[in-house]
Design a protein around this motif. Sequence first.
Motif, PDB file in Angstrom:
ATOM      1  N   ASP A 231      30.768 -64.316  46.116  1.00  0.00           N
ATOM      2  CA  ASP A 231      30.437 -64.013  44.732  1.00  0.00           C
ATOM      3  C   ASP A 231      30.466 -62.505  44.525  1.00  0.00           C
ATOM      4  OD1 ASP A 231      30.075 -66.702  44.222  1.00  0.00           O
ATOM      5  OD2 ASP A 231      27.976 -66.640  44.859  1.00  0.00           O
ATOM      6  N   ASP A 232      29.999 -61.780  45.543  1.00  0.00           N
ATOM      7  CA  ASP A 232      29.848 -60.328  45.402  1.00  0.00           C
ATOM      8  C   ASP A 232      30.709 -59.615  46.437  1.00  0.00           C
ATOM      9  OD1 ASP A 232      29.126 -57.745  45.151  1.00  0.00           O
ATOM     10  OD2 ASP A 232      26.992 -58.057  45.562  1.00  0.00           O
ATOM     11  N   ALA A 234      30.851 -56.734  47.278  1.00  0.00           N
ATOM     12  CA  ALA A 234      30.160 -55.637  47.966  1.00  0.00           C
ATOM     13  C   ALA A 234      29.813 -56.022  49.398  1.00  0.00           C
ATOM     14  CB  ALA A 234      28.894 -55.235  47.194  1.00  0.00           C
ATOM     15  N   THR A 235      29.536 -57.311  49.632  1.00  0.00           N
ATOM     16  CA  THR A 235      29.201 -57.756  50.993  1.00  0.00           C
ATOM     17  C   THR A 235      30.375 -57.541  51.931  1.00  0.00           C
ATOM     18  OG1 THR A 235      27.807 -59.428  49.962  1.00  0.00           O
ATOM     19  CG2 THR A 235      28.224 -59.644  52.327  1.00  0.00           C
ATOM     20  N   GLY A 266      21.112 -61.262  50.906  1.00  0.00           N
ATOM     21  CA  GLY A 266      22.411 -60.617  50.701  1.00  0.00           C
ATOM     22  C   GLY A 266      22.730 -59.491  51.663  1.00  0.00           C
TER      23      GLY A 266
END
Lengths: 383, 383
Positions: A231-232, A234-235, A266
Motif C-alpha cells: 500500500d505504501d 515508502a516501506t 509499518g
Amino acid sequence: MAAGENGIIRVGVIGGGQLARMMVPPAIHLGLRIGVLAESAGMSAERAADAVGDYRDPETVYAFAETVDVVTFDHEHVPQPILRELEARGVAVHPRPDALQYAQDKILMRQRLDALGVPVPAWAAVADERELQEFVEAHGGRAVVKTARGGYDGKGVRVVSRADEVRDWFTALAEDGRGGHLLVEELVDFTRELAQLVARRPSGETRAWPLVETVQRDGVCAEVIAPAPFDDPATADEAERIARAIAEGVGATGVLAVEMFETRDGRVLVNELAMRPHNSGHFSIEGSVTSQFEQHLRAVADLPLGDTAMTAPAAVMINVLGGPTEGPMPVRYAEALAAHPRAKVHSYDKLPRPGRKVGHVTVTGEDPAAVLAEARAAAALFD
Amino acid sequence: MAAGENGIIRVGVIGGGQLARMMVPPAIHLGLRIGVLAESAGMSAERAADAVGDYRDPETVYAFAETVDVVTFDHEHVPQPILRELEARGVAVHPRPDALQYAQDKILMRQRLDALGVPVPAWAAVADERELQEFVEAHGGRAVVKTARGGYDGKGVRVVSRADEVRDWFTALAEDGRGGHLLVEELVDFTRELAQLVARRPSGETRAWPLVETVQRDGVCAEVIAPAPFDDPATADEAERIARAIAEGVGATGVLAVEMFETRDGRVLVNELAMRPHNSGHFSIEGSVTSQFEQHLRAVADLPLGDTAMTAPAAVMINVLGGPTEGPMPVRYAEALAAHPRAKVHSYDKLPRPGRKVGHVTVTGEDPAAVLAEARAAAALFD
C-alpha cells in the motif's frame, strides 16, 4: 580481475548444492569458466563439479583456489582461518572473510547491525540459562533463541518460554571448550516477512532487486512473491536503504540477502543476512533482466552489474519441498508440464526426502493473483 | 521415454558447438542429464562434453549412444547409415533419420517440399553444365547454385550467370564416384528473409514461435528481429501454416527452423530447413517463455512442450561475428556490460577469427526501434 589471463575468467564455488548448480547456466552464457568444490560426488552441482572435497580441510581448499581467479561460495560454512589464509596467499575471495563473518555468526551480525544503526529486534547474547530467563521475562514471557553459528532453514532456532528448553544448546556450548553465547531475540509481532536482495562489486557498484514477500512454513521458505505488494511504497524504499547500508557497512561483495520482518506499525526489522544467492531470489532467473546467479558471478568477478528490473509485472516462486515420493521431479513432467506450459520448472536433481528443497517453480505474468494461483497449482503436482 | 530409468532422463548431443553448449543451461534447470559428443577437446560445449570423438566413426557413436536415453544433434552431419543402425539397435534418435535426411540433402528436401505442396523457388537438380546453363537461361540469366550436402552459413552457395562458374563442384561430384547433382534455384526477388521455428514431439504435439525477420550479411545471419514486423498478419499465419505442414510432413522431432523469403508480391517461399536449434531462435533464451534450447530438449525427450509466447513485445538478437581481436568476448566486458546493463551478452568461449560466430547479444523491451538500437550498440562493442 575483470578479465583473467587470456581474457578467460575462472570462478570457483565452494559447496555443491543447488545455489552452485544454478550459477552454472549464467556462467555458460557469459562464457565464464566455473568450477565447483563439492562436498561429495553426486551433489546438485555435479555438472560443474571438477573437484570433490571437504571445505573444512585447508589443503583441499588451497589446491582448489589455485585453479581459479576468484573464490566464492554456495554456503557460509568455510572456516575463517582458511579464508584468511587464502587472502594472505593473494587469492581473490568474495565475499571477503571480513564481511562473511557477519553471515557466519549471528551475534557478530547483531552487534554490527546495531553499530550501523539498522533496525533489528531487541536482542541479547546470553551465556547461561539465568541470563536467558531474564531476557524472556523482560520481553513478554516468550522469545526466540538461536545458535550463533550453523543454523539454516529453521534449524538452530527455537521459540521458548523457559530457559531450560535450550539446556542442550548451553551444554553443547560448554563442551565446545571455546565457551560462547546463544542469541536471544524478542518475538516480533510481524505481519509478514520480506527479503531485500542487493549485489555489490568490490569496486563498490551496488544494485538492488525489487523487495519481495517471503512465506515460510516450519521455518523454511515456501513461497516468494515479487514484487512484494504494498500500500505504501515508502516501506520498499526503506528496505532498499537498509540493505544498501548493510552491504556498504559490512563490505559485502556478491549477492547479499537481507531477510526482514514487517511489523504491524509499518516498520521493517532485519532478521537474517545471507551473503550468497538466496532462495528469495530464485524468481529472478525468469523474473529479472539479470538473475541473482548471473549478478553474483558478475559481482565476485568485479564485472559491471546488470539491470535488476522485473521482466513482467509479477513473478511468483514456489519451492518444491520433499518432492514426489517415487523419484526426482522429472517423474512427474509428463503430467506437470502438460498442465502448465507457462510454468518454469526447476529440478535440483535431488532424491526426494521429507521437507528437502528439491526444486522450485516460477511463473511470471501480468496479474499477481493469477500468477500466484498458477505457480501453486504447478508446484502442487510435485507433492 | 518421458522419464528414463529412476526418473532420470539422459539426453546425448552429437556435436560440440554453441548449439550443444546452449542446451546445457535448460538441461540443468529441468534436471535432465546432458552429455555431449564433441569433435575435439576445447569446443564450445566443453562444459558438458563427457566424450570426444568423430561422429563419422560408427563405434564412437554407438558407444556414446549407450550412455543416454535419447540421441540428438548440434548439426546435421552424422551419416545416415550410422543413424539407421542406431535405430536398429533400439536407440531413440531425434530427429529420426527419415526426417533428418531432408536437412542433410537439399535436393531431397526440395522434392519433399514439392510433394507437400509447400511454396518454394523454382528449382532443378542438374547433373552437368549443360543442364545448369539451360536453367539459368530460362530464369533470367542468373541463378543460385547449391551443393546438395554440407553447406552452411553461405558455404556451398554461389550466384552464377554461367554454368562454368561451378565447374569445380561438378568435377568434385564426378570424382566422388557416387555421381550426383547440384541444386539450382531461381534468384528470388525477395524483400526480406524470415524464419519460422516450430518444435514437435514424437507424439505429435507441435508449437510455433512468433515469425522472426532475419538479416544476413555475406550469407551469415547477422540480426534477428522478433517478432517480424508486419503490415499484414496473414503472412505470419501463412508462415506458421507452412512450417507446421513441413514438420508434420517430414516427421520432424525437436526444433525445426524454416528459413523463408518474403517476395515483393507478399508470398513466402521456403529457402532452407534446419532440424535443430537455429541461430534465428537465439532470441528465445530471454525473449520467449520457453527457449528453443529448452523446447528442443523437451521435444526430443517426448516431454510436453512449453509456451512459446514472447516475454516482451520486442526482442532483437545481434550476432557477434569475429569478435574482439585481443581475445574472447570477456576481454570487453568491463566496457560493454557497464554501457549496456539491460543487454544479455552470450559468449561461446571461442577465440576470435574473422567472420566466426563467437557469441551474440539479445535485448528485449517495449519499443522495437529502441531495442534494435540498444542491441546493435552493445554488440558493436565486441567488434
